[in-house]
Each structure stands twice: as structure tokens, then as C-alpha cells.
Scaffold this active site. Structure first.
Site, PDB file in Angstrom:
ATOM      1  N   ASN A 119      39.956 -62.144 -19.297  1.00  0.00           N
ATOM      2  CA  ASN A 119      39.599 -62.610 -20.642  1.00  0.00           C
ATOM      3  C   ASN A 119      39.690 -64.120 -20.734  1.00  0.00           C
ATOM      4  O   ASN A 119      40.520 -64.753 -20.081  1.00  0.00           O
ATOM      5  CB  ASN A 119      40.493 -61.933 -21.693  1.00  0.00           C
ATOM      6  CG  ASN A 119      41.722 -62.755 -22.015  1.00  0.00           C
ATOM      7  OD1 ASN A 119      41.681 -63.669 -22.846  1.00  0.00           O
ATOM      8  ND2 ASN A 119      42.831 -62.459 -21.335  1.00  0.00           N
TER       9      ASN A 119
ATOM     10  N   SER B  60      48.739 -69.546 -21.788  1.00  0.00           N
ATOM     11  CA  SER B  60      47.385 -69.005 -21.752  1.00  0.00           C
ATOM     12  C   SER B  60      46.506 -69.936 -20.930  1.00  0.00           C
ATOM     13  O   SER B  60      46.550 -71.154 -21.105  1.00  0.00           O
ATOM     14  CB  SER B  60      46.821 -68.888 -23.168  1.00  0.00           C
ATOM     15  OG  SER B  60      45.432 -68.664 -23.078  1.00  0.00           O
TER      16      SER B  60
ATOM     17  N   ASN C  67      43.377 -70.139 -21.241  1.00  0.00           N
ATOM     18  CA  ASN C  67      42.096 -70.287 -21.928  1.00  0.00           C
ATOM     19  C   ASN C  67      42.053 -71.385 -22.980  1.00  0.00           C
ATOM     20  O   ASN C  67      41.098 -71.499 -23.729  1.00  0.00           O
ATOM     21  CB  ASN C  67      41.692 -68.950 -22.552  1.00  0.00           C
ATOM     22  CG  ASN C  67      41.621 -67.870 -21.498  1.00  0.00           C
ATOM     23  OD1 ASN C  67      41.068 -68.091 -20.429  1.00  0.00           O
ATOM     24  ND2 ASN C  67      42.218 -66.718 -21.776  1.00  0.00           N
ATOM     25  N   THR C  68      43.133 -72.147 -23.092  1.00  0.00           N
ATOM     26  CA  THR C  68      43.135 -73.306 -23.980  1.00  0.00           C
ATOM     27  C   THR C  68      43.398 -74.499 -23.077  1.00  0.00           C
ATOM     28  O   THR C  68      44.435 -74.545 -22.418  1.00  0.00           O
ATOM     29  CB  THR C  68      44.219 -73.161 -25.074  1.00  0.00           C
ATOM     30  OG1 THR C  68      43.863 -72.057 -25.906  1.00  0.00           O
ATOM     31  CG2 THR C  68      44.349 -74.413 -25.926  1.00  0.00           C
TER      32      THR C  68
ATOM     33  N   LYS D 240      56.901 -67.825 -23.600  1.00  0.00           N
ATOM     34  CA  LYS D 240      56.076 -66.970 -22.729  1.00  0.00           C
ATOM     35  C   LYS D 240      55.470 -67.808 -21.611  1.00  0.00           C
ATOM     36  O   LYS D 240      54.798 -68.807 -21.866  1.00  0.00           O
ATOM     37  CB  LYS D 240      54.978 -66.287 -23.547  1.00  0.00           C
ATOM     38  CG  LYS D 240      54.139 -65.340 -22.686  1.00  0.00           C
ATOM     39  CD  LYS D 240      53.352 -64.375 -23.514  1.00  0.00           C
ATOM     40  CE  LYS D 240      52.490 -63.480 -22.657  1.00  0.00           C
ATOM     41  NZ  LYS D 240      51.709 -62.526 -23.432  1.00  0.00           N
TER      42      LYS D 240
ATOM     43  N   ASN E  42      52.250 -64.007 -18.620  1.00  0.00           N
ATOM     44  CA  ASN E  42      50.897 -64.012 -19.171  1.00  0.00           C
ATOM     45  C   ASN E  42      49.910 -63.588 -18.072  1.00  0.00           C
ATOM     46  O   ASN E  42      50.340 -63.114 -17.010  1.00  0.00           O
ATOM     47  CB  ASN E  42      50.585 -65.424 -19.681  1.00  0.00           C
ATOM     48  CG  ASN E  42      49.668 -65.401 -20.889  1.00  0.00           C
ATOM     49  OD1 ASN E  42      48.640 -64.714 -20.873  1.00  0.00           O
ATOM     50  ND2 ASN E  42      50.023 -66.122 -21.932  1.00  0.00           N
TER      51      ASN E  42
END
Ligand SMILES: Cc1cc2nc3c(=O)[nH]c(=O)nc-3n(C[C@H](O)[C@H](O)[C@H](O)COP(=O)(O)O)c2cc1C
Length: 344
Positions: free
Chosen positions: A115, A179, A181-182, A221, A250
Site C-alpha cells: 500500500n 510509514s 508513504n509520507t 510505532k 509497520n
């Protein structure tokens, strides 16, 4: 077995024929409707399964990982499915649409997902309003992040904003710095950056605890893609700042486990069966380095009861699932809880 668990094998082939994100939207909608008509519900939580961690009483050790209910739209339904805790988010100060679609992919041969959602969410304030109305007895964690256009230099302000906004409704706060994705988010895992960020959050946590007369644990996290040196540096900072606990891990940016799959090179974080081992090893490493007063929530590739037990054996106090739920459905909840009960 709950009705939801019985229905999932029938629904799964239909859902897997749809685009992955569309299937997610449908499932969420179905869950809400089924819950509204009282069609889902597991046995009432028993004291025998309850555990005390971070000063909180969890109805059981199994939680829903962040990202499944990004907007806190159906925490009551997740509680009814049997989860002992539900982590909502990641939520950012301002609402944001996330990355362009498609941004979620299934790799069924490897029981994996990739994702690059990019923190699509309605903003922390909207989620807080929803959480104020929740009825579930499950513990609720609020996972917080920064907006995509906030530079890392001022990221602290975003996290502080979210901590303040969510403090009154959260049982715990999860600080997401992992994450993929950032852009640049994982740089916040650097030793100096994390010391500054977590230091500021700890200070604010103390102030808010005094103001609200209630201490809300703040967990961090982390990613699975950390070298031994990075793990040692992070553990040093977490011990220095006496963090309440960590969530490991993650999704991964590594692709070895899915090499050759036509979707393997899609950008984003890989989750599911390919991360099981590596996330368990990260848990084991942190458990050896962290003070005993900092419990670990273990997450990453729990696809069956035995995977959950391995994470607990490696030192996790609680576990979470995401991808396993996509491949196994709600039956995974009962299976994990039974396996944990047998483990004793
Ligand atoms: C589609 C998707 C979206 C996710 N979104 C988030 C998120 O917003 N915040 C977060 O901390 N983790 C997010 N995650 C990571 C999961 O919470 C979990 O850490 C990771 O997927 C490993 O667990 P799993 O193998 O059981 O899926 C997401 C995972 C997936 C598959």
C-alpha cells in the site's frame, strides 16, 4: 464462530474480484450495517482473557492494527468482532486525500499487500467527534502523524496538535514515524530527530495528564527496516525518555520476499506473510534492549494463531493484525485468541 467469520469465506471471492481499495470500502460499509442490525457480535469478553498493559486493562491481547479504520468510522463494530483493542488512524491535523489511486494491491500468492495510501484521513478533529460517541468496551488507540505538506522541521507541531486533540478520547496514542508513504517521515526515526520529537510529546503528555487528571500512554510505532545500529540508537532514546511502549512494526520497503511478482515493484509498504519473520526479529531485538517497563505491541504478518504466539514469545505483550484479516477474515480473531489461551 461468529456470523461475520462464517460469512467471510463466501464474500471473499467476490471481494477479491474487486479492486482492493473498493473491497475495503465495501467491507467497512458491510461491517457497519451488520453491526447496526446486531448481526455481528462475539461472545462477551471474559476476565480470563483480559491483560493489564501500559496501566490499561485490555479485554484480550489482540488488536486491529492502524490503517484499517483510518477515520474511526466503525470502532464499535470492530469491538463486536472480538478485538480487545482497535487502533484508529493514522490521523493528521488537517484532512487529506492521500496518494492517487490505485494505491493498494493484493499479492495473494504470497498472502501480502502493498500500500501507498499516504495517510488519507478526515483529520483528527472529525475522528475525535466520532470517538466521543463510541460504545465499545475495546481499548481505543489513536495513531497520529503529520500532514504530507508539513516539513520535517515543523512536524513536531502536527504531532503535538494531534496529541492534544485526541487526548480526551484516546486510551493510548501511537506516534507513527514509520510509514514509508509520507516523504521523509521515516527520517524522524534518526536519533536526534526522535529525541526531539518524543521529548516534546512526553512533556506535553505530562501537562495534559495534569490538566485531564488522567495519564494517556504514548507509544512509538517503528519500521521493520532498521539496522542493528539504528535499533540500538532508538532503544537508547526510548529508555532515556522512558517511553510508555513501542509498536513493532509497520510495513517494509524491502521486496526480496516477493521478488518476481508482477506487483513487487509497486511503490509502498509491504505487509502480510512476507514480514512475519523480520517483524518478530525486530520485536526480539527491542525486547532485549528496552527497559521492562516499556511493553511492545507486536504487529507484522500474523496470519494464524501460531504467528501471534511467536510474537508473544519474542517479547510482545499484545499483538495486532491487518493483512491477516484480509486473507483470513474475522475467523482469525477467534483462532488467535484460542491459540493464545492454549499457550497459557
Ligand atoms: C492498507 C494499509 C494501510 C495502512 N495504514 C497505516 C496507517 O495509516 N498507519 C500505520 O501506523 N500503519 C498503517 N499500516 C500498517 C499496519 O498497521 C501494520 O503495521 C502492517 O501492515 C503490518 O501488519 P500486517 O502484516 O498484519 O498487515 C497500514 C497497512 C496497510 C496494509
Amino acid at each position: 464462530m461468529t456470523l461475520a467469520a462464517k460469512l467471510y469465506p463466501i464474500l471473499k471471492p467476490l471481494l477479491f474480484r474487486m479492486d482492493a481499495e473498493r473491497a475495503h470500502v465495501w467491507t467497512t460499509w458491510l461491517m457497519r450495517v451488520a453491526h447496526a442490525f446486531r448481526l455481528i457480535g462475539s461472545e462477551a469478553p471474559t476476565e480470563a482473557k483480559a491483560v493489564d498493559v501500559f496501566g490499561l486493562r485490555f479485554p484480550n491481547v489482540l488488536g486491529l492494527a492502524a490503517g484499517m479504520d483510518k477515520s474511526a468510522a466503525c470502532v464499535d463494530a470492530w469491538g463486536a468482532v472480538g478485538f480487545g483493542f482497535v487502533e484508529v488512524g493514522t490521523l493528521t491535523p488537517r484532512p487529506q486525500p492521500g496518494n492517487p489511486r490505485p494505491r493498494l494491491f493484493r499479492l495473494p500468492e504470497q498472502e501480502a499487500l502493498i500500500n501507498r495510501m499516504g495517510f488519507n484521513n478526515p483529520g483528527i478533529d472529525a475522528a475525535v467527534r466520532r470517538l466521543e460517541k463510541r460504545r465499545t468496551k475495546a481499548i481505543v488507540g489513536v495513531n497520529i502523524g503529520k500532514n504530507f505538506d508539513t516539513p520535517n522541521d515543523t512536524a513536531q507541531n502536527d504531532y503535538l496538535y494531534c496529541l492534544k486533540a485526541a487526548y480526551s478520547v484516546a486510551d493510548y496514542i501511537a506516534v507513527n514515524i514509520s510509514s514509508p508513504n509520507t516523504k521523509g517521515l521515516r527520517d524522524l526515526q534518526g536519533e536526534d530527530a526522535i529525541r526531539r520529537l518524543v521529548g516534546a510529546l512526553r512533556q506535553e503528555q505530562g501537562r495534559l495528564g495534569f490538566e485531564h487528571g488522567r495519564r494517556v500512554p504514548v507509544l512509538v510505532k517503528i519500521a521493520p527496516d532498521l539496522s542493528e545500529i539504528q535499533i540500538e540508537a532508538l532503544a537508547r532514546v526510548f529508555n532515556e525518555l522512558a517511553v510508555d511502549g513501542i509498536i513493532a512494526t509497520n510495513t517494509t520497503i524491502a521486496r526480496e520476499a516477493v521478488a518476481g511478482h508482477p506487483l513487487a515493484e509497486q511503490a509502498g509498504g509491504l505487509s502480510g506473510a512476507p514480514v512475519t519473520k523480520c517483524s518478530t526479529e525486530v520485536i526480539r531485538a527491542f525486547r532485549e534492549l528496552l527497559r521492562p517497563s516499556s511493553p511492545i505491541i507486536g504487529v507484522g504478518g500474523i496470519m494464524c494463531g501460531a504467528d501471534a504466539c511467536e510474537k508473544l514469545d519474542a517479547g510482545a505483550a499484545l499483538v495486532q493484525v491487518y493483512s491477516g484479516l484480509v486473507y483470513r477474515g474475522p475467523a482469525l480473531v477467534g483462532e488467535v485468541l484460542d491459540a493464545v489461551a492454549r499457550r497459557g
